[in-house]
Scaffold this motif. Structure first.
Motif, PDB file in Angstrom:
ATOM      1  N   GLU A 441       0.832  -1.196   0.000  1.00  0.00           N
ATOM      2  CA  GLU A 441       0.000   0.000   0.000  1.00  0.00           C
ATOM      3  C   GLU A 441       0.874   1.256   0.000  1.00  0.00           C
ATOM      4  O   GLU A 441       2.041   1.215   0.409  1.00  0.00           O
ATOM      5  N   PRO A 442       0.330   2.381  -0.472  1.00  0.00           N
ATOM      6  CA  PRO A 442       1.106   3.623  -0.496  1.00  0.00           C
ATOM      7  C   PRO A 442       1.660   3.966   0.879  1.00  0.00           C
ATOM      8  O   PRO A 442       0.939   3.911   1.882  1.00  0.00           O
ATOM      9  N   GLY A 443       2.926   4.280   0.936  1.00  0.00           N
ATOM     10  CA  GLY A 443       3.577   4.668   2.173  1.00  0.00           C
ATOM     11  C   GLY A 443       4.073   3.517   3.010  1.00  0.00           C
ATOM     12  O   GLY A 443       4.763   3.729   4.013  1.00  0.00           O
ATOM     13  N   GLN A 444       3.759   2.287   2.636  1.00  0.00           N
ATOM     14  CA  GLN A 444       4.215   1.138   3.403  1.00  0.00           C
ATOM     15  C   GLN A 444       5.678   0.823   3.110  1.00  0.00           C
ATOM     16  O   GLN A 444       6.183   1.056   2.006  1.00  0.00           O
ATOM     17  N   THR A 445       6.336   0.252   4.121  1.00  0.00           N
ATOM     18  CA  THR A 445       7.685  -0.268   3.941  1.00  0.00           C
ATOM     19  C   THR A 445       7.609  -1.783   3.970  1.00  0.00           C
ATOM     20  O   THR A 445       7.201  -2.376   4.975  1.00  0.00           O
ATOM     21  N   ILE A 446       7.979  -2.392   2.850  1.00  0.00           N
ATOM     22  CA  ILE A 446       7.957  -3.843   2.704  1.00  0.00           C
ATOM     23  C   ILE A 446       9.389  -4.342   2.762  1.00  0.00           C
ATOM     24  O   ILE A 446      10.208  -3.998   1.905  1.00  0.00           O
ATOM     25  N   ALA A 447       9.699  -5.107   3.777  1.00  0.00           N
ATOM     26  CA  ALA A 447      11.035  -5.693   3.893  1.00  0.00           C
ATOM     27  C   ALA A 447      11.000  -7.114   3.339  1.00  0.00           C
ATOM     28  O   ALA A 447      10.043  -7.857   3.589  1.00  0.00           O
ATOM     29  N   ILE A 448      12.026  -7.473   2.602  1.00  0.00           N
ATOM     30  CA  ILE A 448      12.095  -8.804   1.995  1.00  0.00           C
ATOM     31  C   ILE A 448      13.368  -9.471   2.485  1.00  0.00           C
ATOM     32  O   ILE A 448      14.473  -8.956   2.293  1.00  0.00           O
ATOM     33  N   VAL A 449      13.205 -10.604   3.147  1.00  0.00           N
ATOM     34  CA  VAL A 449      14.360 -11.320   3.680  1.00  0.00           C
ATOM     35  C   VAL A 449      14.297 -12.763   3.203  1.00  0.00           C
ATOM     36  O   VAL A 449      13.272 -13.247   2.728  1.00  0.00           O
ATOM     37  N   GLY A 450      15.416 -13.438   3.356  1.00  0.00           N
ATOM     38  CA  GLY A 450      15.484 -14.835   2.953  1.00  0.00           C
ATOM     39  C   GLY A 450      16.892 -15.191   2.539  1.00  0.00           C
ATOM     40  O   GLY A 450      17.760 -14.319   2.399  1.00  0.00           O
ATOM     41  N   PRO A 451      17.148 -16.460   2.347  1.00  0.00           N
ATOM     42  CA  PRO A 451      18.494 -16.881   1.971  1.00  0.00           C
ATOM     43  C   PRO A 451      18.851 -16.420   0.558  1.00  0.00           C
ATOM     44  O   PRO A 451      17.982 -16.061  -0.239  1.00  0.00           O
ATOM     45  N   THR A 452      20.154 -16.443   0.261  1.00  0.00           N
ATOM     46  CA  THR A 452      20.621 -16.076  -1.069  1.00  0.00           C
ATOM     47  C   THR A 452      20.004 -16.990  -2.119  1.00  0.00           C
ATOM     48  O   THR A 452      19.965 -18.208  -1.963  1.00  0.00           O
ATOM     49  N   GLY A 453      19.510 -16.379  -3.202  1.00  0.00           N
ATOM     50  CA  GLY A 453      18.902 -17.160  -4.275  1.00  0.00           C
ATOM     51  C   GLY A 453      17.432 -17.417  -4.067  1.00  0.00           C
ATOM     52  O   GLY A 453      16.805 -18.152  -4.841  1.00  0.00           O
ATOM     53  N   ALA A 454      16.819 -16.802  -3.035  1.00  0.00           N
ATOM     54  CA  ALA A 454      15.403 -17.048  -2.758  1.00  0.00           C
ATOM     55  C   ALA A 454      14.487 -16.309  -3.720  1.00  0.00           C
ATOM     56  O   ALA A 454      13.310 -16.625  -3.829  1.00  0.00           O
ATOM     57  N   GLY A 455      15.018 -15.283  -4.427  1.00  0.00           N
ATOM     58  CA  GLY A 455      14.201 -14.524  -5.364  1.00  0.00           C
ATOM     59  C   GLY A 455      13.914 -13.112  -4.930  1.00  0.00           C
ATOM     60  O   GLY A 455      13.055 -12.453  -5.509  1.00  0.00           O
ATOM     61  N   LYS A 456      14.638 -12.620  -3.916  1.00  0.00           N
ATOM     62  CA  LYS A 456      14.362 -11.275  -3.401  1.00  0.00           C
ATOM     63  C   LYS A 456      14.642 -10.210  -4.455  1.00  0.00           C
ATOM     64  O   LYS A 456      13.790  -9.369  -4.744  1.00  0.00           O
ATOM     65  N   THR A 457      15.847 -10.231  -5.016  1.00  0.00           N
ATOM     66  CA  THR A 457      16.205  -9.239  -6.016  1.00  0.00           C
ATOM     67  C   THR A 457      15.399  -9.429  -7.292  1.00  0.00           C
ATOM     68  O   THR A 457      15.146  -8.476  -8.028  1.00  0.00           O
ATOM     69  N   THR A 458      14.965 -10.641  -7.561  1.00  0.00           N
ATOM     70  CA  THR A 458      14.140 -10.900  -8.741  1.00  0.00           C
ATOM     71  C   THR A 458      12.856 -10.092  -8.686  1.00  0.00           C
ATOM     72  O   THR A 458      12.372  -9.597  -9.720  1.00  0.00           O
TER      73      THR A 458
END
Length: 669
Positions: A441-458
């Motif tokens: 949603e507008p103004g939200q901060t979404i943090a993405i965590v997980g092991p390397t290769g999990a698809g975060k940067t994707t």
């Protein structure tokens, strides 16, 4: 982005180190054989089409070439006339005065001197009892000088216009390549070595330019010379012309056979050049790592291997094609001997004049010379066409999907981002993300965590349309991002990556790089951004302040300071959506706290995606997503996820619950 490198494995990825010859440090893609032979005719026709915008100037070059060749071809005939004037004067001075040339010839035959009579009959302009006509001789030589001077002027103009044609064409070709580089997808760039692409853009285009400059005018001149000389040879003596042409089929067969064997070597030569450049670029880019891990010898071995491969292919290409010229020279000398012998017999029989034989010998030289030139240019031509094919290979690379003809624009951007049943894979047989649903949603901060290769940067790559989704859709404020132009989409997003990038310029120029065109940033706003990101204090300590020149290596600033500069650049861009990919990975703990405060201010009223490995940096995120194998396995706030005791809790404990290792004291201690 170190994580991105581990995730992005397009279909061509084996060329990045897992293909033939790819093993070993800095050995990515080395030693790969050429996959297909050179399409010589096809590439040559395509390059001819590249010259189409210059067709008028090429026509002028052709006309000047005709003029230059015509005057050059006329020269030996005029010079032969001068020889006849001298020879007629020498013969006439030895004959009695008061008789005509015909009467003198009859007198010689009556005296039994038939050979001298035959010789006399073949000498035009003989006046018995009269010596050399120097007035006529000077006039004839004047015409010779005028012909050669005119040929020089035409040739000079031809060379000048040719240079302009070539350089304008190469400028256009470079523009096409530059435009192409902006249209190719990220997957193509990921699958290629940067040094290989750079080699095509620089070395190969330069080689095409050099080849075209040296061969365009010469080929035109050579072909016209052959036609003009052939005409003059048949005009002077059809018999000698036929004799001279006997060696032509041999020359053509010989050149074709040698060229056939040298073509693959020229292809391999420029392919080896690209691989060697790629290795050098990689070695110098990672020079510090090479030294840290002690791979100098391994790197030197790969360099020696590629250098030897380039030497071998270059030697074979140049040696094989280099045999054309001496072979053609041998045939030319053989032709010269035959013409000289038969021509001498024709002069003795009175069938030809001495001047005509002299002119014909010159013509025979002029006839074989352009053939020899063309033969000697074959190595240049093949090398240039091989480079042109590599450039066209880049121009033919698959392009990213074009923006829609009527793109939709979101104004103003609120920042609601939704992933709806998104499916994506870098390779068809290895799915990475399947059926992913996510709403920011507008103004939200979404943090993405997980092991390397999990698809975060994707996720970020898909949001930015660096890659296109295989299924589902991504929307921005309800508009499918595929219905928007990439420029409009990306202008709404600011990114701070783990891999910092600075171009060569002042610090202020680097900071203002992200400011949209037409937007103005006041001095107060500029300083407020640099102070908020703690850039201002360390910049003030530099001798030139904000006018300090930095480059990609950032030699005048530390890695942490480079990270702060990229944060300040994002502040000044003032985007509606913010992406932070390990944005504090290069700063110390104390600075990290300050940067976190700055990022909190930066994230205010913005939709933010924060990719982080250090979980302490995302405790205050509105939503934390835990990804594994391309799927969201958990989501919630920091406290909720810890209480759930799932994947996030295990990650958190692995970072903050440091194990205590004790050693048992030996018995009897």
């Amino acid at each position: 982005m170190s994580e991105q490198k581990s995730e992005q494995k397009p279909a061509q990825a084996p060329a990045r180190g897992r293909g033939p010859g790819g093993g070993g440090p800095m050995g990515m893609g080395m030693g790969m054989p050429v996959q297909k032979p050179l399409d010589f005719r096809g590439s040559l026709r395509r390059f001819a089409a590249t010259l189409r915008p210059e067709r008028f100037n090429v026509f002028v070059v052709l006309v000047l070439g005709i003029g230059s060749v015509a005057l050059t071809v006329l020269g030996p005939k005029l010079l032969g006339n001068a020889t006849n004037v001298i020879f007629a004067g020498v013969v006439g001075s030895q004959l009695p005065a008061g008789v005509s040339a015909e009467q003198a010839e009859e007198g010689l035959r009556a005296q039994g001197q038939d050979r001298m009579a035959d010789l006399l009959s073949g000498v035009p302009g003989v006046v018995p009892g009269q010596g050399v006509d120097f007035t006529l001789l000077m006039q004839t030589l004047g015409w010779v000088v005028a012909a050669y001077l005119g040929a020089f002027l035409f040739g000079w103009l031809q060379a000048r216009i040719t240079t302009g044609v070539v350089q304008r064409t190469m400028r256009s070709l470079r523009d096409q390549v530059e435009a192409k580089l902006h249209r190719i997808p990220l997957s193509y760039v990921d699958a290629q070595q940067r040094g290989e692409i750079l080699s095509r853009v620089t070395n190969d285009i330069d080689n095409v330019a050099q080849t075209t400059t040296q061969t365009l005018a010469q080929l035109v001149t050579a072909v016209l010379t052959v036609i003009g000389v052939l005409f003059m040879m048949f005009w002077i003596s059809p018999l000698l012309a036929v004799v001279a042409l006997v060696t032509v089929p041999l020359s053509v067969i010989l050149t074709a056979q040698i060229a056939k064997r040298s073509q693959p070597q020229f292809v391999e030569q420029w392919a080896s050049t690209g691989r060697l450049n790629a290795h050098i670029e990689e070695s110098f880019t990672g020079h510090a790592l090479v030294k840290v891990y002690g791979h100098q010898e391994a790197t030197a071995e790969v360099f020696a291997k590629e250098n030897d491969a380039l030497y071998s292919s270059s030697f074979k290409a140049q040696f094989i094609s280099g045999t054309i010229q001496p072979a053609m020279g041998f045939l030319a000398n053989l032709n010269y001997v035959i013409v000289a012998v038969i021509g001498g017999l024709r002069v003795a029989s009175g069938t030809l004049s001495l001047g005509d034989v002299q002119a014909f010998i010159q013509y025979s030289r002029q006839f074989t010379q352009p053939l020899t030139q063309v033969a000697s240019m074959m190595n240049l031509l093949q090398s240039g066409v091989a480079s042109a094919e590599r450039v066209y290979g880049l121009l033919d690379a698959p392009e990213q999907e074009p923006d829609p003809a009527r793109s939709r624009k979101v104004e103003p951007v609120r920042g609601r981002v939704a992933f709806e049943d998104v499916t994506f894979s870098y390779t068809p047989d290895q799915p990475l993300i399947t059926g992913l649903n996510l709403v920011a949603e507008p103004g939200q901060t979404i943090a993405i965590v997980g092991p390397t290769g999990a698809g975060k940067t994707t996720l970020v790559n898909l949001l930015m349309r660096f890659y296109e989704v295989d299924g589902g859709r991504i929307t921005l404020d309800g508009v499918d991002t595929r219905d928007m132009s990439r420029d409009d989409l990306r202008s709404s997003v600011g990114m701070v990556l783990q891999d910092t990038w600075l171009f060569k310029g002042t610090i202020e120029e680097n900071l203002r790089y992200g400011v949209p065109d037409g937007a103005e940033v006041t001095e107060e706003e500029f300083l407020a951004a640099t102070r908020a990101t703690h850039v201002d204090p360390f910049v003030r300590t530099l001798p030139d302040g904000y006018d300090t020149v930095v480059d990609e290596e950032g030699s005048s600033v530390s890695a942490g300071e480079k990270q702060l500069l990229t944060l300040a650049r994002a502040f000044l861009a003032d985007p509606a959506i913010l992406v932070l990919d390990e944005a504090t990975s290069s700063v110390d703990t104390r600075t990290e706290v300050l940067v976190q405060e700055a990022m909190n201010r930066l994230r205010k009223d913005r939709t933010s995606f924060v990719i982080a490995h250090r979980l302490s940096t995302i405790r205050d995120a509105d939503v934390i997503l835990v990804m594994e194998h391309g799927d969201i396995v958990e989501q919630g706030s920091h406290e909720e996820l810890l209480a759930a005791g799932g994947a996030y809790a295990r990650l958190y404990e692995s970072q903050f619950a440091a194990p205590v290792v004790t050693e048992e004291e030996p018995a009897g201690a």
